[in-house]
Motif scaffolding. Structure first.
Motif, PDB file in Angstrom:
ATOM      1  N   GLU A 104      16.740 -20.414  -1.652  1.00 11.54           N
ATOM      2  CA  GLU A 104      16.425 -19.300  -1.059  1.00 11.54           C
ATOM      3  C   GLU A 104      16.147 -19.496   0.297  1.00 11.54           C
ATOM      4  OE1 GLU A 104      13.378 -15.333  -1.600  1.00 11.54           O
ATOM      5  OE2 GLU A 104      13.524 -16.955  -2.980  1.00 11.54           O
ATOM      6  N   ALA A 105      15.671 -21.009   0.750  1.00 16.75           N
ATOM      7  CA  ALA A 105      15.215 -21.301   1.869  1.00 16.75           C
ATOM      8  C   ALA A 105      16.585 -21.562   2.737  1.00 16.75           C
ATOM      9  CB  ALA A 105      14.389 -22.548   1.850  1.00 16.75           C
ATOM     10  N   ARG A 106      17.512 -22.283   2.037  1.00 17.04           N
ATOM     11  CA  ARG A 106      18.586 -22.878   2.611  1.00 17.04           C
ATOM     12  C   ARG A 106      20.129 -22.412   2.140  1.00 17.04           C
ATOM     13  NH1 ARG A 106      17.841 -27.530   5.340  1.00 17.04           N
ATOM     14  NH2 ARG A 106      19.872 -27.526   5.854  1.00 17.04           N
ATOM     15  N   LYS A 138      25.162 -18.738 -11.226  1.00 20.34           N
ATOM     16  CA  LYS A 138      24.968 -17.147 -11.280  1.00 20.34           C
ATOM     17  C   LYS A 138      23.980 -16.636 -10.524  1.00 20.34           C
ATOM     18  CE  LYS A 138      22.921 -14.044 -14.846  1.00 20.34           C
ATOM     19  NZ  LYS A 138      24.262 -13.097 -15.260  1.00 20.34           N
ATOM     20  N   VAL A 139      23.063 -17.266 -10.198  1.00 16.01           N
ATOM     21  CA  VAL A 139      22.074 -16.732  -9.107  1.00 16.01           C
ATOM     22  C   VAL A 139      22.707 -16.661  -7.728  1.00 16.01           C
ATOM     23  CG1 VAL A 139      19.837 -17.239  -7.661  1.00 16.01           C
ATOM     24  CG2 VAL A 139      20.052 -17.672 -10.243  1.00 16.01           C
ATOM     25  N   GLY A 140      23.755 -17.357  -7.481  1.00 12.06           N
ATOM     26  CA  GLY A 140      24.327 -17.537  -6.050  1.00 12.06           C
ATOM     27  C   GLY A 140      25.337 -16.453  -6.105  1.00 12.06           C
ATOM     28  N   ARG A 141      25.994 -15.899  -7.350  1.00 14.65           N
ATOM     29  CA  ARG A 141      26.941 -15.299  -7.138  1.00 14.65           C
ATOM     30  C   ARG A 141      26.343 -13.591  -7.310  1.00 14.65           C
ATOM     31  NH1 ARG A 141      28.974 -18.192 -11.259  1.00 14.65           N
ATOM     32  NH2 ARG A 141      28.224 -16.668 -12.730  1.00 14.65           N
ATOM     33  N   GLU A 142      25.358 -13.487  -7.845  1.00 18.25           N
ATOM     34  CA  GLU A 142      24.474 -12.110  -8.102  1.00 18.25           C
ATOM     35  C   GLU A 142      23.310 -12.261  -7.464  1.00 18.25           C
ATOM     36  OE1 GLU A 142      24.225 -11.452 -12.379  1.00 18.25           O
ATOM     37  OE2 GLU A 142      26.384 -12.350 -12.726  1.00 18.25           O
ATOM     38  N   ARG A 143      23.274 -12.740  -6.266  1.00 21.53           N
ATOM     39  CA  ARG A 143      22.001 -12.810  -5.363  1.00 21.53           C
ATOM     40  C   ARG A 143      21.539 -11.313  -5.291  1.00 21.53           C
ATOM     41  NH1 ARG A 143      19.532 -16.177  -2.209  1.00 21.53           N
ATOM     42  NH2 ARG A 143      21.206 -17.761  -2.773  1.00 21.53           N
TER      43      ARG A 143
END
Length: 439
Positions: A104-106, A138-143
Motif C-alpha cells: 500500500e505504501a510502495r 490477488k490483492v494487487g490485481r483486485e486493488r
C-alpha cells in the motif's frame, strides 16, 4: 486484536535470509507484529528481539515496516480474512500483514515486495509459498475491489478499533475523524532548548546552522520540519537540547514553579517533564516513579542535562511509603492513562487496549489524585495531565475529583478551565487541568 486461535503458535524468525535483503527486513518486522498480535507490548519486544543491535539502516527499515504495519493492522487483517480459507501460522500471517502494508505504501515496487515476502514465507514453510504468492498477487490485481471493501468497514477505514471510534465520536463530535486520521500519521519531532545553557534565539540559530529547518511554537518548542536522529542535533549529548513533544512542553509552563518551592513530579519517568521543571526554576524536585527500571531513566535524563533531583521509587497511591510529610507547593500529576493521544507513536496501543481498560485507568487516576492531594500544601497547585483524548480520563475525572474535594478549586489556564490538545501536525494529544488547594 482479532482472535486467531488456530494460529497462535509462534514461528521463530529464521537466520537463513540475507541480512541485507528486504525478505530479512520483512521477517524481522513480522516477528514484532506477531508478538503484538499475541498480546505483547511493542517496546518490550523491540528489546527482546534485539532490534536495537541491528545496523542502523536495517534497524530503521524494520521499525518503519513494523510501525506502519501496526497502524494498518485493521486493513491488512481484514484483507487476509477475505483471502484465506484456512488460517496461517501466526508468523506467516504477520509476514503477509507487513507485505500488505508495504504494497500500500510502495505500489511502484510491487513485484519486488511480493517476491521478497514469498521468500520470507518460504524460509519458514516452503509449502506455503504458493499461498502467499497467490494472496499478494490477488490483492494487487483486485486493488479497487479491496479498497471498496475496506472503505465500507469503519474499523478498516479509520484503522482504529470500533470501540475507540465510538468513544471519540462521543468525546469529540466535531473533530473525531481528524483525531483518527492524525493517529495514523508519522508523529512530529519537537525539541526543547535547555534555557539554563542557551537562549531560545541561540538554540534556533544553532539548529539553523546545523541544517535543521524548524519553527518556534507559542510555548517555545522547536518543531523540526523533518524528524532526524538525535546525533544530528547539535549539542544534544552536552544537554543543550532534549527531544520532547510540543504538547508536553506546556506542563512546566502551566505548573509554573517558583524558585525555592518544593515540587513533586509524580509518575515521572522517563524524566522529560522533571528536567523541564528544573530548567524553569531553582526548585527542590522530588521525581517519583513506580518502576525501578524506568526510574533509572530519570537519572540518565537529568545527568545528561546537568540537573539533579530526589528520585524516589514508590506508588503515588501510597504516599506513606515515600513521602517525608513535608507538603509540596506544586505537584505535577502526569498520571498513567490509555495513551490514546499518542497512538501514532505507539501503534500497538490501539490493538492491545480494550474498551474495559478505560474504566480501570480512570479508577487508578482517581486513587492517585486523592492520595497526592493530601501531600499538597494549602494554597498549592496541582496540574493534572494525561496523554488521553477520552473524557472518562480527562474532564469527567476532574469533575468527579472536585465533587469529592470541597477544598479543590479549578484555576483557568490562559483563560480556559481545561485544555484538551488533540493530536495534529504539531503535537500529540494531551489533557491539562490546574487545581488549587484552598485550605
Amino acid at each position: 486484536m482479532t482472535d486467531h486461535p488456530r494460529r497462535r503458535a509462534r514461528v521463530q524468525p529464521t537466520p537463513r535470509l540475507p541480512a541485507d535483503s528486504l525478505a530479512y527486513t520483512i521477517d524481522r518486522a513480522a516477528a514484532l507484529v506477531e508478538a503484538v498480535v499475541g498480546g505483547k507490548a511493542l517496546t518490550e519486544m523491540i528489546h527482546l528481539e534485539r532490534i536495537t543491535e541491528l545496523p542502523a539502516p536495517v534497524r530503521g527499515a524494520v521499525l518503519d515496516l513494523t510501525y506502519g504495519s501496526l497502524r494498518d493492522y485493521a486493513r491488512g487483517d481484514r484483507v487476509l480474512a477475505h483471502c484465506l480459507s484456512k488460517p496461517l501460522p501466526l508468523h506467516l500471517h504477520a509476514i503477509l500483514l507487513v507485505a500488505l502494508h508495504r504494497l500500500e505504501a510502495r505500489p511502484d515496487t510491487a513485484h519486488t515486495i511480493v517476491d521478497q515476502a514469498v521468500t520470507a514465507v518460504g524460509a519458514h514453510a516452503p509449502g506455503l509459498k504458493a499461498v502467499a504468492n497467490g494472496v499478494l498477487r490477488k490483492v494487487g490485481r483486485e486493488r479497487a475491489m479491496f479498497e471498496q471493501m475496506l472503505e465500507k468497514d469503519a474499523q478498516s477505514h479509520h484503522r482504529h478499533p470500533n470501540w475507540w471510534i465510538r468513544l471519540l465520536e462521543t468525546a469529540q463530535p466535531e473533530h473525531w475523524q481528524a483525531v483518527l486520521a492524525a493517529g495514523n500519521q508519522h508523529p512530529p519531532m519537537a525539541l526543547r532548548a535547555n534555557l539554563r545553557q542557551l537562549s531560545l534565539a541561540d538554540a534556533s540559530a544553532q539548529l539553523t546552522e546545523a541544517g535543521l529547518s524548524h519553527r518556534i511554537l507559542d510555548n517555545g518548542a522547536l518543531l523540526l520540519d523533518t524528524p532526524v536522529p538525535v546525533d544530528r542535533i547539535p549539542g544534544f549529548a552536552e544537554g543543550r537540547f532534549s527531544v520532547q513533544d510540543a504538547g508536553a512542553q506546556w506542563a512546566a509552563q502551566w505548573l509554573a514553579p517558583r524558585t525555592g518551592e518544593r515540587v513533586l513530579d509524580a509518575c515521572a519517568a522517563p524524566g522529560g517533564k522533571s528536567a523541564h521543571l528544573l530548567e524553569s526554576a531553582d526548585i527542590a524536585l522530588t521525581a517519583l516513579e513506580l518502576d525501578p527500571t524506568r526510574a533509572r531513566r530519570i537519572g540518565d535524563t537529568l545527568a545528561r542535562l546537568g540537573l539533579s533531583a530526589d528520585v524516589r521509587i514508590g506508588d503515588a497511591r501510597h504516599p506513606e511509603h515515600w513521602w517525608d510529610g513535608q507538603p509540596f507547593d506544586r505537584i505535577l500529576a502526569d498520571v498513567p492513562c490509555s495513551a490514546s493521544g499518542v497512538a501514532r507513536r505507539h501503534p500497538d496501543i490501539k490493538w492491545l487496549r480494550r474498551a474495559t481498560d478505560i474504566a480501570g485507568f480512570a479508577a487508578q487516576q482517581s486513587a492517585i489524585l486523592d492520595a497526592l492531594w493530601h501531600t499538597l500544601a494549602p494554597g498549592g497547585t496541582m496540574l493534572y495531565v494525561t496523554c488521553s483524548v477520552f473524557d472518562a480520563e480527562n474532564r469527567d475525572q476532574i469533575a468527579h475529583f472536585c465533587a469529592r474535594h470541597a477544598d479543590a478549586r479549578r484555576i483557568a489556564i490562559q483563560g480556559r478551565m481545561e485544555h484538551q490538545l488533540l493530536p495534529d501536525a504539531e503535537h500529540d494529544g494531551f489533557y491539562y487541568a490546574l487545581l488549587e488547594k484552598t485550605r
